[in-house]
Design an enzyme around this catalytic site. Structure first.
Site, PDB file in Angstrom:
ATOM      1  N   HIS A  68      -0.122   0.050   5.388  1.00 39.63           N
ATOM      2  CA  HIS A  68       1.032  -0.537   4.717  1.00 39.63           C
ATOM      3  C   HIS A  68       0.768  -2.003   4.374  1.00 39.63           C
ATOM      4  O   HIS A  68       1.117  -2.480   3.287  1.00 39.63           O
ATOM      5  CB  HIS A  68       2.258  -0.406   5.626  1.00 39.63           C
ATOM      6  CG  HIS A  68       3.469  -1.111   5.140  1.00 39.63           C
ATOM      7  ND1 HIS A  68       3.915  -2.300   5.695  1.00 39.63           N
ATOM      8  CD2 HIS A  68       4.342  -0.820   4.137  1.00 39.63           C
ATOM      9  CE1 HIS A  68       5.004  -2.700   5.070  1.00 39.63           C
ATOM     10  NE2 HIS A  68       5.293  -1.828   4.120  1.00 39.63           N
TER      11      HIS A  68
ATOM     12  N   GLU B 168      -1.432  -2.162   1.351  1.00 37.62           N
ATOM     13  CA  GLU B 168      -0.650  -1.908   0.124  1.00 37.62           C
ATOM     14  C   GLU B 168       0.010  -3.197  -0.370  1.00 37.62           C
ATOM     15  O   GLU B 168      -0.026  -3.515  -1.562  1.00 37.62           O
ATOM     16  CB  GLU B 168       0.401  -0.832   0.394  1.00 37.62           C
ATOM     17  CG  GLU B 168       1.396  -0.618  -0.732  1.00 37.62           C
ATOM     18  CD  GLU B 168       2.828  -0.562  -0.240  1.00 37.62           C
ATOM     19  OE1 GLU B 168       3.666  -1.348  -0.747  1.00 37.62           O
ATOM     20  OE2 GLU B 168       3.123   0.260   0.649  1.00 37.62           O
TER      21      GLU B 168
END
Length: 430
Positions: free
Chosen positions: A67, A70
């Site tokens: 995450h 990202e």
């Protein structure tokens, strides 16, 4: 470029795999003005221990790093912000990380070629520095704290934590604040170079565009990138059959209690070997049991037992888990009703045929929406590594005999239960 028909949907799909392994799926529409594209990698939060590209040793990475990665993909060395770039043409952009994938999205009505090139380029040009990594840590910590204040998020995270013993699926996608503190620039590059390879990625485009032009752009921009994800080694956590914890009760700042129930099944015990077929029958079962028109819902509503009731199936390598969530003033009574429904399943041939007709009608309806089509194809590529072009045919072949066999194989005893109660506020008279 291979052209296939999405059977029963009056829509064609073009499929191509580049020499470097990138899979491309394109669904052109003749009657649309918009387009939608997603560039994805089969890398998500549950992959936290693997052999980095070019190395030999199995290495553990902090939870939440997929995450975090990202987030950092939106920082470019030239200082150009992807969101700003896309907004110039009125184009939307987004990204998301799940347990098993990460995707980068753009959607709009203008500048298709320009936006496709930019999407491919910024995802293939990572730029991490010690400074920008440290800066991002504060942002993500605030995001984690925000979700910690959302009761539904707390409930879902706690239930997964109780269902799974060793699988990283038990951890929140974003990790914890202490996880975030451990992430380094070097970690991010190792994760990126291992999993952001064309042979571990795919691109799906739907809407108003020319597939031949799109393919030419894709080949120009990333066709020459070398890739070899065949030797990626990821730790196998060998999840045990039993749930990690059977019961837990929490108190947080809410007004109405919430419940979460998790039922864990080994795939081998369910009797249906094909993953897609198994998924269809499992969803059919829970839709008939707990769907909006089910007898359970009707009775629960009449007794004012619940609000915001929903369920979902969670999948890891060897297991399927049914997760049920609800808000209720009477947790014990509602749990009892759920248990009764699961122990006394009665489904008729008419029920099966009715739900099949509803599903087929929904499939036909959704193909008319570009975003829904992208979502369905994306799920196919992640779950089954292919475009499912015969879903309607598969639904038509479903029958009560096979559903009954599945039900006979299901034992609803391997269960986790979490109840969240309103926190008692104690006031002291002055």
């Amino acid at each position: 470029m291979k052209e296939i028909s999405l059977k029963g949907l009056d829509q064609n799909c073009f499929i191509e795999t580049l020499k470097n392994g990138l899979e491309i799926v394109m669904i052109p529409y003749k009657d649309k003005k918009n387009y939608y594209m997603t560039y994805a990698t089969r890398y998500g939060s549950e992959i936290n221990c693997f052999v980095p590209k070019g190395e030999k040793k199995m290495t553990s990475f902090p939870n939440g790093i997929a995450h975090f990665l990202e987030h950092k993909m939106f920082e470019q060395e030239n200082g150009e912000d992807p969101f700003t770039f896309f907004s110039k043409s009125g184009t939307g952009a987004n990204a998301s990380t799940s347990f098993n994938s990460t995707q980068y999205i753009c959607y709009g009505t203008k500048e298709f070629e320009q936006n496709l090139r930019f999407l491919l380029n910024y995802v293939n040009e990572p730029y991490f520095t010690d400074e920008n990594v440290e800066k991002e840590k504060g942002i993500i910590k605030e995001e984690i704290k925000m979700y910690d204040d959302i009761p539904e998020s707390v409930l879902e995270n706690k239930l997964r934590e109780m269902i799974y013993q060793t699988s990283p699926r038990k951890y929140d996608i974003a990790g914890t604040t202490s996880d975030i503190d451990q992430i380094t620039k070097e970690d991010l590059y190792k994760c990126y170079h291992t999993f952001y390879q064309p042979s571990n990625m795919f691109l799906v485009i739907a809407g108003n565009f020319d597939p031949s032009i799109a393919l030419k752009i894709i080949e120009e921009e990333i066709g020459s990138i070398e890739s070899d994800s065949t030797n990626i080694k990821i730790k196998d956590y060998k999840e045990p059959k039993s749930v990690c914890k059977k019961e837990e009760e929490l108190s947080i700042n809410i007004k109405v209690p919430k419940i979460g129930l998790g039922y864990k099944f080994s795939k081998d015990s369910l009797g249906i070997k094909d993953e897609l077929e198994l998924d269809l029958y499992l969803v059919m079962l829970t839709t008939l049991l707990f769907g909006s028109s089910s007898l359970f819902r009707e009775e629960a509503r009449s007794k004012h037992l619940m609000t915001n009731f929903y369920n979902e199936w969670d999948t890891i390598k060897d297991y399927k888990s049914l997760m049920i969530f609800s808000e209720t003033e009477n947790p014990d009574l509602l749990i009892g009703e759920v248990e009764k429904a699961l122990q006394n399943i009665e489904i008729t041939v008419e029920d099966v045929e009715r739900i099949k007709k509803v599903w087929i009608a929904n499939e036909v309806k959704m193909i008319d929406y570009v975003e829904s089509t992208i979502s369905n194809i994306y799920d196919d590529m992640i779950r089954y590594h292919r475009v499912v072009d015969n879903k309607i045919e598969l639904i038509r072949k479903m029958n009560k005999r096979k559903l009954d066999n599945l039900i006979d194989n299901m034992k609803f005893t391997n269960r986790s239960k979490v109840i969240i109660l309103p926190k008692k506020i104690i006031t002291r008279e002055q």
